[in-house]
Design an enzyme around this catalytic site. Structure first.
Site, PDB file in Angstrom:
ATOM      1  N   ASN A   9       0.872  -1.177   0.000  1.00 57.24           N
ATOM      2  CA  ASN A   9       0.000   0.000   0.000  1.00 57.24           C
ATOM      3  C   ASN A   9       0.910   1.228   0.000  1.00 57.24           C
ATOM      4  O   ASN A   9       1.506   1.552   1.021  1.00 57.24           O
ATOM      5  CB  ASN A   9      -0.886  -0.045   1.254  1.00 57.24           C
ATOM      6  N   LYS A  11       0.051   4.240  -0.239  1.00 52.67           N
ATOM      7  CA  LYS A  11      -0.608   5.408   0.377  1.00 52.67           C
ATOM      8  C   LYS A  11      -0.423   6.640  -0.520  1.00 52.67           C
ATOM      9  O   LYS A  11      -0.390   6.499  -1.747  1.00 52.67           O
ATOM     10  CB  LYS A  11      -0.082   5.627   1.795  1.00 52.67           C
ATOM     11  N   HIS A  92      -9.383   1.128   5.426  1.00 54.10           N
ATOM     12  CA  HIS A  92      -8.094   1.340   6.097  1.00 54.10           C
ATOM     13  C   HIS A  92      -8.288   2.345   7.226  1.00 54.10           C
ATOM     14  O   HIS A  92      -9.073   3.280   7.104  1.00 54.10           O
ATOM     15  CB  HIS A  92      -7.073   1.858   5.084  1.00 54.10           C
ATOM     16  N   GLU A  94      -6.668   4.777   8.147  1.00 55.24           N
ATOM     17  CA  GLU A  94      -6.441   6.181   7.760  1.00 55.24           C
ATOM     18  C   GLU A  94      -7.667   6.749   7.034  1.00 55.24           C
ATOM     19  O   GLU A  94      -7.961   7.934   7.161  1.00 55.24           O
ATOM     20  CB  GLU A  94      -5.163   6.283   6.897  1.00 55.24           C
ATOM     21  N   GLU A 162      -5.005  -4.855  10.984  1.00 54.01           N
ATOM     22  CA  GLU A 162      -3.977  -3.826  11.129  1.00 54.01           C
ATOM     23  C   GLU A 162      -4.210  -3.039  12.418  1.00 54.01           C
ATOM     24  O   GLU A 162      -5.032  -2.105  12.431  1.00 54.01           O
ATOM     25  CB  GLU A 162      -4.038  -2.849   9.950  1.00 54.01           C
ATOM     26  N   GLY A 168       2.993   2.213  10.810  1.00 56.64           N
ATOM     27  CA  GLY A 168       4.005   3.253  10.622  1.00 56.64           C
ATOM     28  C   GLY A 168       4.774   3.613  11.886  1.00 56.64           C
ATOM     29  O   GLY A 168       5.479   4.622  11.916  1.00 56.64           O
ATOM     30  N   SER A 208       3.787  -2.157  10.352  1.00 54.51           N
ATOM     31  CA  SER A 208       5.229  -2.249  10.585  1.00 54.51           C
ATOM     32  C   SER A 208       5.834  -3.596  10.199  1.00 54.51           C
ATOM     33  O   SER A 208       6.770  -4.079  10.856  1.00 54.51           O
ATOM     34  CB  SER A 208       5.565  -1.892  12.039  1.00 54.51           C
TER      35      SER A 208
HETATM   36  P1  PGA Z   1       3.161   0.282   7.589  1.00 60.33           P
HETATM   37  O1  PGA Z   1       1.650   0.504   7.085  1.00 60.33           O
HETATM   38  O2  PGA Z   1       3.640  -0.998   6.992  1.00 60.33           O
HETATM   39  O3  PGA Z   1       3.896   1.479   7.098  1.00 60.33           O
HETATM   40  O4  PGA Z   1       3.087   0.213   9.092  1.00 60.33           O
HETATM   41  C1  PGA Z   1       0.769  -0.572   6.981  1.00 60.33           C
HETATM   42  C2  PGA Z   1      -0.556  -0.134   6.436  1.00 60.33           C
HETATM   43  O5  PGA Z   1      -1.055   0.927   6.820  1.00 60.33           O
HETATM   44  O6  PGA Z   1      -1.148  -0.848   5.591  1.00 60.33           O
END
Ligand code: PGA
Length: 248
Positions: A9, A11, A92, A94, A162, A168, A208
């Site tokens: 992803n 983003k 997601h 976010e 997640e 992140g 992560s």
């Molecule tokens: P990350 O994000 O691997 O940067 O922690 C995962 C995600 O939001 O799908």
């Protein structure tokens, strides 16, 4: 056994120059799992053209639930399919926090994605406060309950667990914690849709995932792959994660 999936992803990262990462990915073919990159919507069409003929799928990070109409700035599942996407990430955290998306929105979008013939990757995950108060399983099963339509297409549905606090941040739940959530999600799916359909749905872990922790996460039972953010931006980071899944 569900098919294994390494999903990246990107983003809101990447312009034309980032497409070179796809060339590096297709030059490292892996047979043991499916590989998907979800670039920003502006790159989907060019990404799909660029990997045409290779075993690398291109997906979207979001879509509207309507087929068409007066929704300025939005994209329908059919438009994404037409641009070359095979999967859409939905719900997601976010999107849930930045855009106030509710389970009902995610459910309508999942329905739209499945109707358009695409695969839906539906995300769930708890906040740190919810985990610390022992409510993780309750929260993620409630999210799933509200986010999945009555009729699913098991071989075009993927669930991503997640934890919000792991995205992140470099923090990851313990392996037994991941196992407990994945077991709970599988059991929820089995109760609702039946053991056989539930057994076909890949359960991804996300938050992560890095080259250094991927193999141990993929060894956890009921983990069928990963949804990877930061470590999917560069092929040199994503390739070892794909390799770990492919041989798990
Ligand atoms: P990350 O994000 O691997 O940067 O922690 C995962 C995600 O939001 O799908």
């Amino acid at each position: 056994m569900p098919r294994k999936l390494a999903a990246g992803n990107w983003k809101m990262n990447g312009t034309s120059a980032a497409l070179a990462e796809l060339d590096a990915l297709v030059q490292s073919p892996f047979s043991g799992c499916d590989v998907l990159i979800c670039p920003p919507a502006t790159l989907i069409s060019r990404a799909a053209d660029r990997v045409s003929g290779h075993d690398l799928a291109i997906g979207a990070q979001e879509c509207h639930w309507a087929e068409s109409g007066a929704h300025t700035g939005d994209l329908s599942a059919e438009m994404l399919r037409d641009a070359g996407a095979s999967h859409v990430i939905l719900g997601h955290s976010e999107r849930r926090s930045d855009h106030g998306e509710t389970n009902a929105h995610v459910c309508a979008k999942t329905q739209a994605v499945l109707t358009a013939g695409l695969s839906a990757i539906v995300c769930v995950g708890e906040s740190l406060g919810q985990r610390e108060s022992g409510r993780t399983l309750e929260v993620v099963t409630q999210q799933l309950d509200g986010s999945l339509p009555e009729i699913i297409v098991p071989d075009r549905l993927v669930i991503a667990y997640e934890p919000i606090w792991a995205i992140g941040t470099g923090k990851v739940p313990t392996l037994p914690e991941i196992e407990a959530v994945h077991r709970g999600l599988r059991s929820y799916l089995s109760d609702r849709f039946g053991a056989e359909p539930a057994g076909a749905i890949p359960l991804l872990y996300g938050g992560s995932v890095k080259p250094g922790n991927a193999a141990e996460i993929f060894a956890v039972s009921d983990v069928d792959g990963a949804l990877v953010g930061g470590a999917s931006l560069k092929a040199e980071d994503f390739i070892p994660i794909i390799a770990a899944l492919s041989t798990s």
